[in-house]
Design a protein around this motif. Structure first.
Motif, PDB file in Angstrom:
ATOM      1  N   ASP A  47      17.938  -7.936 -30.709  1.00  0.00           N
ATOM      2  CA  ASP A  47      18.959  -7.853 -29.554  1.00  0.00           C
ATOM      3  C   ASP A  47      20.261  -8.120 -30.324  1.00  0.00           C
ATOM      4  N   LYS A  48      21.190  -7.959 -29.400  1.00  0.00           N
ATOM      5  CA  LYS A  48      22.701  -7.934 -29.817  1.00  0.00           C
ATOM      6  C   LYS A  48      22.829  -9.159 -30.746  1.00  0.00           C
ATOM      7  N   ASP A  49      22.552 -10.257 -30.319  1.00  0.00           N
ATOM      8  CA  ASP A  49      22.726 -11.604 -30.896  1.00  0.00           C
ATOM      9  C   ASP A  49      21.759 -11.780 -31.885  1.00  0.00           C
ATOM     10  N   GLY A  50      20.988 -10.891 -32.678  1.00  0.00           N
ATOM     11  CA  GLY A  50      19.961 -11.121 -33.526  1.00  0.00           C
ATOM     12  C   GLY A  50      18.790 -11.614 -33.333  1.00  0.00           C
ATOM     13  N   TRP A  51      18.428 -11.842 -32.128  1.00  0.00           N
ATOM     14  CA  TRP A  51      17.151 -12.471 -31.605  1.00  0.00           C
ATOM     15  C   TRP A  51      16.207 -11.408 -31.608  1.00  0.00           C
ATOM     16  N   PRO A  52      14.824 -11.750 -32.209  1.00  0.00           N
ATOM     17  CA  PRO A  52      13.859 -10.771 -32.410  1.00  0.00           C
ATOM     18  C   PRO A  52      13.309 -10.669 -30.561  1.00  0.00           C
ATOM     19  N   ILE A  53      13.036  -9.296 -30.262  1.00  0.00           N
ATOM     20  CA  ILE A  53      12.334  -9.279 -28.898  1.00  0.00           C
ATOM     21  C   ILE A  53      11.169  -8.244 -29.376  1.00  0.00           C
ATOM     22  N   ALA A  54      10.261  -8.436 -28.428  1.00  0.00           N
ATOM     23  CA  ALA A  54       8.975  -7.629 -28.775  1.00  0.00           C
ATOM     24  C   ALA A  54       8.440  -7.091 -27.458  1.00  0.00           C
ATOM     25  N   THR A  55       7.467  -6.274 -27.540  1.00  0.00           N
ATOM     26  CA  THR A  55       6.836  -5.417 -26.244  1.00  0.00           C
ATOM     27  C   THR A  55       5.592  -4.814 -26.900  1.00  0.00           C
ATOM     28  N   ILE A  56       4.884  -4.185 -26.052  1.00  0.00           N
ATOM     29  CA  ILE A  56       3.598  -3.307 -26.362  1.00  0.00           C
ATOM     30  C   ILE A  56       3.857  -1.828 -25.681  1.00  0.00           C
ATOM     31  N   LEU A  57       3.548  -0.917 -26.498  1.00  0.00           N
ATOM     32  CA  LEU A  57       3.786   0.598 -26.263  1.00  0.00           C
ATOM     33  C   LEU A  57       2.261   1.064 -26.189  1.00  0.00           C
ATOM     34  N   ALA A  58       1.742   1.820 -25.353  1.00  0.00           N
ATOM     35  CA  ALA A  58       0.337   2.261 -25.251  1.00  0.00           C
ATOM     36  C   ALA A  58       0.484   3.674 -24.743  1.00  0.00           C
ATOM     37  N   GLY A  59      -0.789   4.340 -25.208  1.00  0.00           N
ATOM     38  CA  GLY A  59      -1.038   5.552 -24.841  1.00  0.00           C
ATOM     39  C   GLY A  59      -2.389   5.927 -25.257  1.00  0.00           C
ATOM     40  N   PRO A  60      -2.912   7.284 -25.083  1.00  0.00           N
ATOM     41  CA  PRO A  60      -4.068   7.969 -25.658  1.00  0.00           C
ATOM     42  C   PRO A  60      -4.051   8.109 -27.023  1.00  0.00           C
ATOM     43  N   PRO A  61      -5.497   8.023 -27.392  1.00  0.00           N
ATOM     44  CA  PRO A  61      -5.542   8.148 -28.992  1.00  0.00           C
ATOM     45  C   PRO A  61      -4.693   9.416 -29.282  1.00  0.00           C
ATOM     46  N   GLY A  62      -3.684   9.416 -30.409  1.00  0.00           N
ATOM     47  CA  GLY A  62      -3.206  10.283 -31.017  1.00  0.00           C
ATOM     48  C   GLY A  62      -1.596  10.178 -30.557  1.00  0.00           C
ATOM     49  N   PHE A  63      -1.315   9.077 -29.527  1.00  0.00           N
ATOM     50  CA  PHE A  63       0.145   9.072 -28.988  1.00  0.00           C
ATOM     51  C   PHE A  63       1.184   8.647 -30.197  1.00  0.00           C
ATOM     52  N   ILE A  64       0.263   7.907 -31.290  1.00  0.00           N
ATOM     53  CA  ILE A  64       1.139   7.655 -32.646  1.00  0.00           C
ATOM     54  C   ILE A  64       0.520   8.720 -33.428  1.00  0.00           C
ATOM     55  N   ALA A  65       1.769   9.425 -34.089  1.00  0.00           N
ATOM     56  CA  ALA A  65       1.463  10.283 -35.212  1.00  0.00           C
ATOM     57  C   ALA A  65       2.113  10.096 -36.554  1.00  0.00           C
ATOM     58  N   SER A  66       1.766  10.362 -37.618  1.00  0.00           N
ATOM     59  CA  SER A  66       2.308  10.375 -38.921  1.00  0.00           C
ATOM     60  C   SER A  66       2.450  11.640 -39.590  1.00  0.00           C
ATOM     61  N   PRO A  67       3.707  12.569 -39.505  1.00  0.00           N
ATOM     62  CA  PRO A  67       3.509  13.755 -40.315  1.00  0.00           C
ATOM     63  C   PRO A  67       3.703  13.711 -41.756  1.00  0.00           C
ATOM     64  N   ASP A  68       4.293  12.491 -42.213  1.00  0.00           N
ATOM     65  CA  ASP A  68       4.349  12.272 -43.509  1.00  0.00           C
ATOM     66  C   ASP A  68       4.195  11.039 -43.776  1.00  0.00           C
ATOM     67  N   ALA A  69       4.013  10.520 -45.186  1.00  0.00           N
ATOM     68  CA  ALA A  69       3.755   9.255 -45.336  1.00  0.00           C
ATOM     69  C   ALA A  69       4.905   8.030 -45.150  1.00  0.00           C
ATOM     70  N   ARG A  70       6.014   8.695 -44.830  1.00  0.00           N
ATOM     71  CA  ARG A  70       7.140   7.694 -44.403  1.00  0.00           C
ATOM     72  C   ARG A  70       7.627   7.856 -43.075  1.00  0.00           C
ATOM     73  N   THR A  71       6.697   8.254 -42.348  1.00  0.00           N
ATOM     74  CA  THR A  71       7.295   8.586 -40.867  1.00  0.00           C
ATOM     75  C   THR A  71       6.235   8.343 -39.819  1.00  0.00           C
ATOM     76  N   LEU A  72       6.658   7.496 -38.874  1.00  0.00           N
ATOM     77  CA  LEU A  72       5.521   7.428 -37.529  1.00  0.00           C
ATOM     78  C   LEU A  72       6.458   7.887 -36.271  1.00  0.00           C
ATOM     79  N   ARG A  73       5.755   8.725 -35.621  1.00  0.00           N
ATOM     80  CA  ARG A  73       6.187   9.071 -34.347  1.00  0.00           C
ATOM     81  C   ARG A  73       5.369   8.764 -33.221  1.00  0.00           C
ATOM     82  N   ILE A  74       5.935   7.796 -32.345  1.00  0.00           N
ATOM     83  CA  ILE A  74       5.326   7.282 -31.180  1.00  0.00           C
ATOM     84  C   ILE A  74       5.843   7.829 -29.905  1.00  0.00           C
ATOM     85  N   ALA A  75       4.921   8.564 -29.338  1.00  0.00           N
ATOM     86  CA  ALA A  75       5.140   9.217 -27.896  1.00  0.00           C
ATOM     87  C   ALA A  75       5.110   8.289 -26.702  1.00  0.00           C
ATOM     88  N   ALA A  76       5.981   7.148 -26.915  1.00  0.00           N
ATOM     89  CA  ALA A  76       5.946   6.280 -25.681  1.00  0.00           C
ATOM     90  C   ALA A  76       7.266   5.439 -26.002  1.00  0.00           C
TER      91      ALA A  76
END
Length: 241
Positions: A47-76
């Motif tokens: 966050d703005k003060d440097g404190w970590p903040i976490a959550t969970i993103l969910a979707g059907p299989p395939g909602f995360i994709a990796s078009p190349d070895a240095r990229t992740l696309r998360i459709a959520a």
């Protein structure tokens, strides 16, 4: 890649021998395929003060994709009222933990958010796997949750302490300042986290001391688990955590 200064300091404090990190600046194909098969991913930023903040993103299989070895696309994206929603922006550091409880596999990726137009696009800067130790086998069923406003507290209440004491699975987000952010899994028998009023003692579980290492340089952290508590400053509690 080598462990950063905070991780090496934590290893030294614990009396652990210096280690070489199996951390890549790119994702191997098996990690890319692993993320693409997941139903959810745990993410962390700061966050703005440097404190970590976490959550969970969910979707059907395939909602995360990796078009190349240095990229992740998360459709959520997180819900609007999610405390993490305001901080998952382009340029922000991000840590991702993918975990499959059925097979006890887990892989991690850290990097920077580069786009949020149709979800999250992450430029991966670190990729590594962890062993299956302390992962409890369980089946995961997904259901659409009703968004709820978070409850902000400045200390643990009795229900929060009870939730943590009963948990056998936790996720811990830590900030390493200039070294970025990290999100990791902790597991054990219920009670493996010692709760003493507002102080939690959490076993590292991995002798490389990645999470304590982030906290050594910038001692901030956030907790999530299969109880219902998230956050150590302030406490952020959500029934979906």
């Amino acid at each position: 890649m080598q462990f950063h200064a905070g991780e090496r300091a934590a290893q030294a404090r614990a009396g652990a021998a210096p280690r070489t990190a199996a951390i890549r600046a790119w994702m191997p194909d098996q990690h890319r395929q692993f993320f693409a098969a997941l139903l959810f991913v745990i993410v962390a930023t700061i966050d703005k003060d440097g404190w970590p903040i976490a959550t969970i993103l969910a979707g059907p299989p395939g909602f995360i994709a990796s078009p190349d070895a240095r990229t992740l696309r998360i459709a959520a994206l997180p819900d609007r009222d999610d405390p993490a929603a305001s901080w998952l922006n382009p340029g922000a550091p991000i840590a991702l933990l993918g975990i499959d409880f059925a097979t006890r596999r887990r892989n991690r990726a850290n990097g920077v958010i580069v786009d949020t137009q149709c979800g999250l696009v992450v430029a991966v800067r670190e990729s590594f796997g962890n062993c299956p130790q302390y992962i409890h086998i369980r089946d995961i069923n997904t259901n659409r949750a009703v968004p709820q406003a978070p409850e902000l507290m400045d200390r643990l209440d009795p229900s929060g302490r009870d939730a943590i004491a009963a948990a056998d699975t936790l996720f811990v987000a830590t900030s390493g300042g200039a070294e970025g952010v990290d999100i990791s899994h902790r597991g054990g028998k219920p009670g493996f986290v010692r709760v003493d009023q507002d102080t939690l003692t959490i076993p590292d579980g991995w002798s490389c001391f990645g999470s304590p290492g982030c906290g050594t340089g910038d001692p901030t952290s956030q907790l999530g688990g299969n109880g219902s508590v998230r956050g150590l400053r302030p406490i952020r509690r959500s029934s979906s955590a």
